[in-house]
Design a protein around this motif. Structure first.
Motif, short mmCIF file in Angstrom:
data_model
loop_
_atom_site.label_atom_id
_atom_site.label_comp_id
_atom_site.label_asym_id
_atom_site.label_seq_id
_atom_site.Cartn_x
_atom_site.Cartn_y
_atom_site.Cartn_z
N TYR A 272 50.10 36.78 41.77
CA TYR A 272 50.11 38.24 41.50
C TYR A 272 51.37 38.83 41.51
O TYR A 272 51.99 38.51 42.58
N ASN B 197 44.67 42.67 35.77
CA ASN B 197 43.74 41.99 36.49
C ASN B 197 43.64 42.88 37.80
O ASN B 197 43.70 42.09 38.95
N LYS B 198 43.45 44.00 38.07
CA LYS B 198 43.48 44.86 39.28
C LYS B 198 42.35 44.60 40.38
O LYS B 198 42.56 44.25 41.57
N GLU B 199 40.97 44.05 39.53
CA GLU B 199 39.99 43.79 40.45
C GLU B 199 40.13 42.41 41.14
O GLU B 199 39.88 42.36 42.26
N ALA B 200 40.62 41.57 40.26
CA ALA B 200 40.98 40.05 40.83
C ALA B 200 42.03 40.32 41.90
O ALA B 200 42.10 39.76 43.09
N ILE C 49 42.77 42.79 43.89
CA ILE C 49 42.15 43.60 45.30
C ILE C 49 41.50 42.42 45.83
O ILE C 49 41.57 42.73 47.02
N ASN C 50 40.52 41.79 45.16
CA ASN C 50 39.74 40.65 45.85
C ASN C 50 40.71 39.71 46.64
O ASN C 50 40.24 39.16 47.90
N ASN C 51 41.81 39.46 46.09
CA ASN C 51 42.64 38.57 46.65
C ASN C 51 43.32 38.97 47.87
O ASN C 51 43.37 38.40 48.93
N ILE D 66 42.06 41.37 49.76
CA ILE D 66 41.16 41.45 50.86
C ILE D 66 40.89 40.38 51.47
O ILE D 66 40.61 40.01 52.68
N ARG D 67 40.99 38.98 50.61
CA ARG D 67 40.75 37.68 51.50
C ARG D 67 41.86 37.43 52.10
O ARG D 67 41.48 36.63 53.19
N HIS D 68 43.17 37.70 51.87
CA HIS D 68 44.00 37.53 52.68
C HIS D 68 43.98 38.31 53.93
O HIS D 68 44.75 37.78 55.04
#
Length: 343
Positions: free
Chosen positions: A173, A193-196, A198-200, A202-204
């Motif tokens: 990203y 791909n904003k949602e992906a 943001i999820n990335n 959060i996981r980090h």
């Protein structure tokens, strides 16, 4: 109210001036010539010494040098990093938001987990629930932050593979640096791909946030438990029971607000602990914050970066802590009536 605000402003200004003087003194405490520490230039001849010292006013008295240093701070001229060759003001403003963001995540989790558990422990005072939560809080508070960070990396990253090992976001990203706060930058950007993304993020963030929040959460549990127990044993609570109110009504109408007011000033003080732990965790998780940046500066003996970074972190802690304490004092009528010597 005006006197309280003025006293806090005076105290904040004096504290920041003391911090700036200590930061100014570091150039003379580091080994070697002060000008070499600030510029990284080897002073081999008299003309070079005279030219360089003129720029830093080191040939003048300490008071003139300090005045020149303060003027440079307000002008945004904090020096240049030996390691990167970039202005320190730009570097610090780039890495500081990442540390604030990580500390904010941890503080949010600590409050919304620690306060309800503290209330639960207090309402089950001297019962199995209370003893269990106290035991967990003591155990969590006793775990070193760096050891916990390494442990969660070993379990959840290397063995289970649930979360990323390090970093703030995957290299896949490309998020434009608008504010420095990556979540806000994602919302403000025009990537597809904003949602992906943001999820990335959060996981980090999960593992470093958990590593920092655990110690603060356990401390908030004990602080909340003690405050609730003391509040529920006061005379106005007994009077509420005497009027026929149920335990739920007493807790909701009288207990929660009066128990939380003494907690909030203590929560503000936890920001220092959170930021300190965040600086340790950043190095382990390669989080691009000011803690990791300062560690690299220490490794490379980057004296201007060390001096500017320490001043920035100290000033942030002082401003945040005093601002929160002032806000709470203005909101709580009982704290407004404290004597002058209370500050």
């Amino acid at each position: 109210m005006g006197n309280v605000i003025l006293r806090y402003i005076n105290l904040m200004v004096v504290t920041l001036l003391i911090l700036s003087f200590f930061s100014f003194s570091l150039a003379y405490l580091f080994p070697g010539h002060p000008i070499e520490n600030l510029t990284g230039i080897r002073l081999e001849n008299i003309s070079q010494i005279e030219n360089t010292e003129f720029n830093y006013s080191s040939g003048e008295s300490l008071l003139v040098q300090y005045w020149h240093y303060m003027g440079s701070l307000f002008d945004g001229n904090w020096g240049v990093s030996f390691n990167s060759g970039l202005p320190l003001y730009d570097e610090i403003t780039n890495v500081l938001p990442a540390s604030i963001e990580l500390s904010a995540y941890a503080l949010f989790i600590s409050i919304f987990v620690g306060i309800p558990l503290g209330f639960l422990a207090a309402m089950k005072h001297h019962k199995l629930t209370d003893y269990s939560l106290l035991s967990i809080s003591v155990l969590g508070y006793s775990i070193p932050v760096f050891w916990l960070a390494l442990l969660v990396i070993l379990i959840f990253s290397l063995q289970l593979g649930w979360f990323p090992l390090s970093g703030r976001i995957s290299l896949y990203y490309e998020i434009p640096d608008i504010t420095g706060f990556i979540m806000l930058d994602i919302f403000l950007s025009d990537i597809d791909n904003k949602e992906a993304a943001i999820n990335n993020v959060i996981r980090h963030s999960i593992l470093p946030t958990f590593s920092i929040a655990l110690v603060t959460t356990t401390l908030i549990i004990r602080i909340t438990r003690r405050s609730v127990i003391e509040t529920m044993n006061t005379e106005f609570i007994h009077a509420a029971y005497a009027r026929g109110l149920s335990g739920r009504q007493v807790l909701v109408q009288h207990g929660i607000r009066n128990a939380l007011m003494p907690i909030f000033p203590l929560l503000a003080m936890q920001f220092t602990t959170l930021l300190t732990n965040a600086m340790i965790v950043e190095t382990i998780f390669s989080w691009p914050g000011i803690g990791n940046w300062l560690i690299q500066a220490i490794y490379h003996q980057d004296y201007p970066a060390i001096r500017a970074g320490m001043l920035a972190v100290s000033a942030l802690v002082v401003i945040f802590t005093m601002s929160i304490d002032l806000t709470i004092r203005l909101m709580d009528p009982k704290r407004r009536r404290l004597k002058r010597a209370a500050i």
